[in-house]
Design a protein around this motif. Structure first.
Motif, PDB file in Angstrom:
ATOM      1  N   LEU A  81       0.607  -9.524   9.405  1.00 55.12           N
ATOM      2  CA  LEU A  81      -0.115  -9.396   8.153  1.00 55.12           C
ATOM      3  C   LEU A  81      -1.445  -8.715   8.409  1.00 55.12           C
ATOM      4  CD1 LEU A  81       0.398 -12.840   6.394  1.00 55.12           C
ATOM      5  CD2 LEU A  81       0.970 -10.615   5.446  1.00 55.12           C
ATOM      6  N   GLN A  82      -1.757  -7.727   7.613  1.00 56.87           N
ATOM      7  CA  GLN A  82      -3.026  -7.037   7.734  1.00 56.87           C
ATOM      8  C   GLN A  82      -4.033  -7.688   6.796  1.00 56.87           C
ATOM      9  OE1 GLN A  82      -3.519  -4.584   9.978  1.00 56.87           O
ATOM     10  NE2 GLN A  82      -1.431  -5.032  10.634  1.00 56.87           N
ATOM     11  N   LEU A  84      10.430  -5.300 -10.857  1.00 58.90           N
ATOM     12  CA  LEU A  84      10.889  -4.973  -9.509  1.00 58.90           C
ATOM     13  C   LEU A  84      11.215  -3.492  -9.384  1.00 58.90           C
ATOM     14  CD1 LEU A  84      11.752  -5.754  -6.652  1.00 58.90           C
ATOM     15  CD2 LEU A  84      14.033  -6.245  -7.557  1.00 58.90           C
ATOM     16  N   VAL A  85      11.875  -2.929 -10.387  1.00 56.23           N
ATOM     17  CA  VAL A  85      12.237  -1.512 -10.341  1.00 56.23           C
ATOM     18  C   VAL A  85      10.982  -0.653 -10.252  1.00 56.23           C
ATOM     19  CG1 VAL A  85      13.438   0.359 -11.527  1.00 56.23           C
ATOM     20  CG2 VAL A  85      14.353  -1.969 -11.634  1.00 56.23           C
ATOM     21  N   GLY A  86       9.972  -1.001 -11.053  1.00 52.80           N
ATOM     22  CA  GLY A  86       8.733  -0.235 -11.014  1.00 52.80           C
ATOM     23  C   GLY A  86       7.994  -0.380  -9.701  1.00 52.80           C
ATOM     24  N   LEU A  87       8.008  -1.581  -9.126  1.00 49.55           N
ATOM     25  CA  LEU A  87       7.304  -1.804  -7.866  1.00 49.55           C
ATOM     26  C   LEU A  87       8.018  -1.140  -6.696  1.00 49.55           C
ATOM     27  CD1 LEU A  87       6.260  -5.533  -8.347  1.00 49.55           C
ATOM     28  CD2 LEU A  87       4.776  -3.522  -8.404  1.00 49.55           C
ATOM     29  N   GLU A  88       9.347  -1.089  -6.744  1.00 48.11           N
ATOM     30  CA  GLU A  88      10.088  -0.389  -5.693  1.00 48.11           C
ATOM     31  C   GLU A  88       9.626   1.059  -5.577  1.00 48.11           C
ATOM     32  OE1 GLU A  88      14.487  -2.612  -5.778  1.00 48.11           O
ATOM     33  OE2 GLU A  88      14.122  -0.806  -6.969  1.00 48.11           O
ATOM     34  N   GLU A  89       9.355   1.678  -6.722  1.00 51.40           N
ATOM     35  CA  GLU A  89       8.963   3.085  -6.735  1.00 51.40           C
ATOM     36  C   GLU A  89       7.640   3.315  -6.012  1.00 51.40           C
ATOM     37  OE1 GLU A  89      10.408   5.964  -8.101  1.00 51.40           O
ATOM     38  OE2 GLU A  89      12.209   4.725  -8.180  1.00 51.40           O
ATOM     39  N   ALA A  90       6.774   2.301  -5.998  1.00 57.91           N
ATOM     40  CA  ALA A  90       5.447   2.460  -5.399  1.00 57.91           C
ATOM     41  C   ALA A  90       5.341   1.846  -4.009  1.00 57.91           C
ATOM     42  CB  ALA A  90       4.392   1.829  -6.308  1.00 57.91           C
ATOM     43  N   ALA A  91       6.380   1.159  -3.556  1.00 61.10           N
ATOM     44  CA  ALA A  91       6.302   0.407  -2.303  1.00 61.10           C
ATOM     45  C   ALA A  91       6.285   1.318  -1.082  1.00 61.10           C
ATOM     46  CB  ALA A  91       7.474  -0.566  -2.210  1.00 61.10           C
ATOM     47  N   ALA A  92       5.522   0.891  -0.078  1.00 59.71           N
ATOM     48  CA  ALA A  92       5.559   1.548   1.224  1.00 59.71           C
ATOM     49  C   ALA A  92       6.599   0.882   2.111  1.00 59.71           C
ATOM     50  CB  ALA A  92       4.186   1.486   1.887  1.00 59.71           C
ATOM     51  N   LEU A 136       7.443  -6.861  -1.131  1.00 59.71           N
ATOM     52  CA  LEU A 136       7.000  -5.471  -1.220  1.00 59.71           C
ATOM     53  C   LEU A 136       5.555  -5.330  -0.767  1.00 59.71           C
ATOM     54  CD1 LEU A 136       8.553  -6.232  -4.287  1.00 59.71           C
ATOM     55  CD2 LEU A 136       8.953  -3.786  -3.963  1.00 59.71           C
ATOM     56  N   ARG A 137       5.310  -4.292   0.014  1.00 55.32           N
ATOM     57  CA  ARG A 137       3.957  -3.948   0.457  1.00 55.32           C
ATOM     58  C   ARG A 137       3.692  -2.505   0.044  1.00 55.32           C
ATOM     59  NH1 ARG A 137       1.377  -5.883   5.994  1.00 55.32           N
ATOM     60  NH2 ARG A 137       0.964  -7.615   4.572  1.00 55.32           N
ATOM     61  N   ALA A 166       1.040   1.117  -0.203  1.00 59.32           N
ATOM     62  CA  ALA A 166      -0.017   1.945   0.373  1.00 59.32           C
ATOM     63  C   ALA A 166      -0.969   2.359  -0.739  1.00 59.32           C
ATOM     64  CB  ALA A 166       0.586   3.171   1.055  1.00 59.32           C
ATOM     65  N   VAL A 167      -1.264   1.430  -1.619  1.00 59.21           N
ATOM     66  CA  VAL A 167      -2.127   1.685  -2.772  1.00 59.21           C
ATOM     67  C   VAL A 167      -3.320   0.748  -2.690  1.00 59.21           C
ATOM     68  CG1 VAL A 167      -2.300   1.647  -5.291  1.00 59.21           C
ATOM     69  CG2 VAL A 167      -0.177   2.386  -4.205  1.00 59.21           C
ATOM     70  N   GLU A 168      -4.517   1.307  -2.683  1.00 58.26           N
ATOM     71  CA  GLU A 168      -5.723   0.490  -2.627  1.00 58.26           C
ATOM     72  C   GLU A 168      -5.755  -0.489  -3.801  1.00 58.26           C
ATOM     73  OE1 GLU A 168      -8.171   0.089  -0.596  1.00 58.26           O
ATOM     74  OE2 GLU A 168      -7.698   1.625   0.888  1.00 58.26           O
ATOM     75  N   GLY A 169      -6.044  -1.735  -3.494  1.00 54.42           N
ATOM     76  CA  GLY A 169      -6.209  -2.728  -4.538  1.00 54.42           C
ATOM     77  C   GLY A 169      -4.931  -3.399  -4.976  1.00 54.42           C
ATOM     78  N   LEU A 170      -3.798  -3.031  -4.395  1.00 53.58           N
ATOM     79  CA  LEU A 170      -2.526  -3.615  -4.811  1.00 53.58           C
ATOM     80  C   LEU A 170      -2.047  -4.600  -3.745  1.00 53.58           C
ATOM     81  CD1 LEU A 170      -0.401  -3.673  -6.967  1.00 53.58           C
ATOM     82  CD2 LEU A 170       0.724  -1.734  -5.897  1.00 53.58           C
ATOM     83  N   PRO A 171      -2.001  -5.896  -4.060  1.00 58.13           N
ATOM     84  CA  PRO A 171      -1.595  -6.895  -3.068  1.00 58.13           C
ATOM     85  C   PRO A 171      -0.091  -6.877  -2.836  1.00 58.13           C
ATOM     86  CG  PRO A 171      -1.900  -7.938  -5.195  1.00 58.13           C
ATOM     87  CD  PRO A 171      -2.315  -6.497  -5.369  1.00 58.13           C
ATOM     88  N   ASP A 172       0.328  -7.517  -1.752  1.00 56.41           N
ATOM     89  CA  ASP A 172       1.756  -7.699  -1.517  1.00 56.41           C
ATOM     90  C   ASP A 172       2.347  -8.510  -2.671  1.00 56.41           C
ATOM     91  OD1 ASP A 172       1.175  -6.473   0.851  1.00 56.41           O
ATOM     92  OD2 ASP A 172       1.570  -8.220   2.119  1.00 56.41           O
TER      93      ASP A 172
END
Length: 308
Positions: free
Chosen positions: A7-8, A119-127, A242-243, A245-251
């Motif tokens: 965990l970072q 979930l579908v929307g978050l998958e699109e933004a997930a690293a 989901l994790r 690579a967007v500043e301010g977005l928690p796991d």
């Protein structure tokens, strides 16, 4: 055993997230920003709700990203919170506008439950996406015929057209794995999934062959969790972690139930689900050994060949 990325430490959120984030992810970022600014200004939810003439429940939903924020409401709240810089306000309003846009998945609104849409929307933004499944191969790795069998098992009375739409949505979600910036997908698959002949022998054979093919991609990892592991360490329900690579977005941890799902993004909650996935992964065969198990399962269904 495979190593798990630690965990970072959480980073202090900034106003502008990375470009390309989905509307769902942007709503979470904006909600976190609104909550932080309200706290720094010493404003209670009741005062904020009174300012934009809504309930405190709506303030809570906006701050957790579960409800969209109107541009007028955002402007009023920023003024209440002491944000007076016109450029900063304009930047925030622009993000509000982008967060309110329709994602591609809204085309499937007729077959997309409200509880599944996030979930579908978050998958699109997930690293990175880590998931445990105890009943079926995860949707992101299903073949069309396997997806059809899974959908029909849960919606046997629906029309063929609705079933086709559900399968089409599932296959459309998979396109994110073909992007140049595809997320890392780490799947923990309960051994029971390999034993259950979903769709029949042919469908299962093709599904297992597809799984093996997908594990050749550098960003796709599959581990098989044996019965002796899940007998002692099992979340019971499917988990997707989901994790971003967007500043301010928690796991975010997304937990599936029979007819709905729950998503959590508070660290004390997400840490618990991450620990479960870490524990299952550490106790399960490595990805390479899991490929051997997939080959053995494929042979049981009449397929297979030399292990590569």
């Amino acid at each position: 055993m495979p190593g798990i990325e630690p965990l970072q430490p959480s980073r202090k959120p900034t106003l502008t997230p990375a470009t390309g984030a989905s509307p769902t992810a942007l709503r979470l970022v904006l909600g976190a920003q609104l909550r932080r600014m309200r706290g720094e200004a010493g404003i209670t939810p009741e005062v904020a709700a009174d300012r934009i003439r809504c309930s405190t429940a709506k303030i809570s939903r906006m701050e957790t990203g579960h409800s969209p924020c109107k541009e007028r409401d955002a402007a009023d709240l920023l003024e209440l919170y002491g944000v007076t810089d016109p450029a900063r306000t304009a930047e925030f309003i622009d993000l509000v506008r982008k967060a309110g846009q329709r994602g591609w998945w809204r085309t499937y609104a007729d077959v997309l439950p409200d509880w599944f849409e996030p979930l579908v929307g978050l998958e699109e933004a997930a690293a990175s996406i880590r998931t445990y499944e105890g009943h079926y191969v995860p949707g992101l790795l299903q073949t069309a015929d396997y997806a059809y069998a899974v959908v029909r098992s849960g919606h046997a009375l629906e029309s063929e057209e609705i079933t086709r739409r559900r399968v089409e949505l599932r296959l459309r979600r998979q396109q994110l794995l073909q992007r140049r910036d595809a997320p890392k997908l780490w799947v923990l698959l309960d051994e029971a999934v390999l034993m259950r002949p979903t769709g029949g022998t042919r469908v299962m054979r093709e599904q297992l062959a597809h799984l093996l093919e997908m594990t050749e991609l550098p960003h796709v990892i599959v581990q098989v969790a044996p019965f002796e592991v899940t007998a002692h360490t099992s979340p019971g329900n499917g988990i997707t972690y989901l994790r971003f690579a967007v500043e301010g977005l928690p796991d975010v941890a997304y937990i599936e139930h029979l007819t709905n799902a729950t998503s959590v993004n508070k660290q004390e909650s997400t840490d618990e689900y991450r620990w479960i996935l870490d524990s299952l992964s550490a106790q399960s065969p490595s990805p390479a050994a899991s490929r051997d198990l997939l080959w053995e399962a494929l042979k049981r269904y009449g397929g297979g060949g030399p292990v590569v």
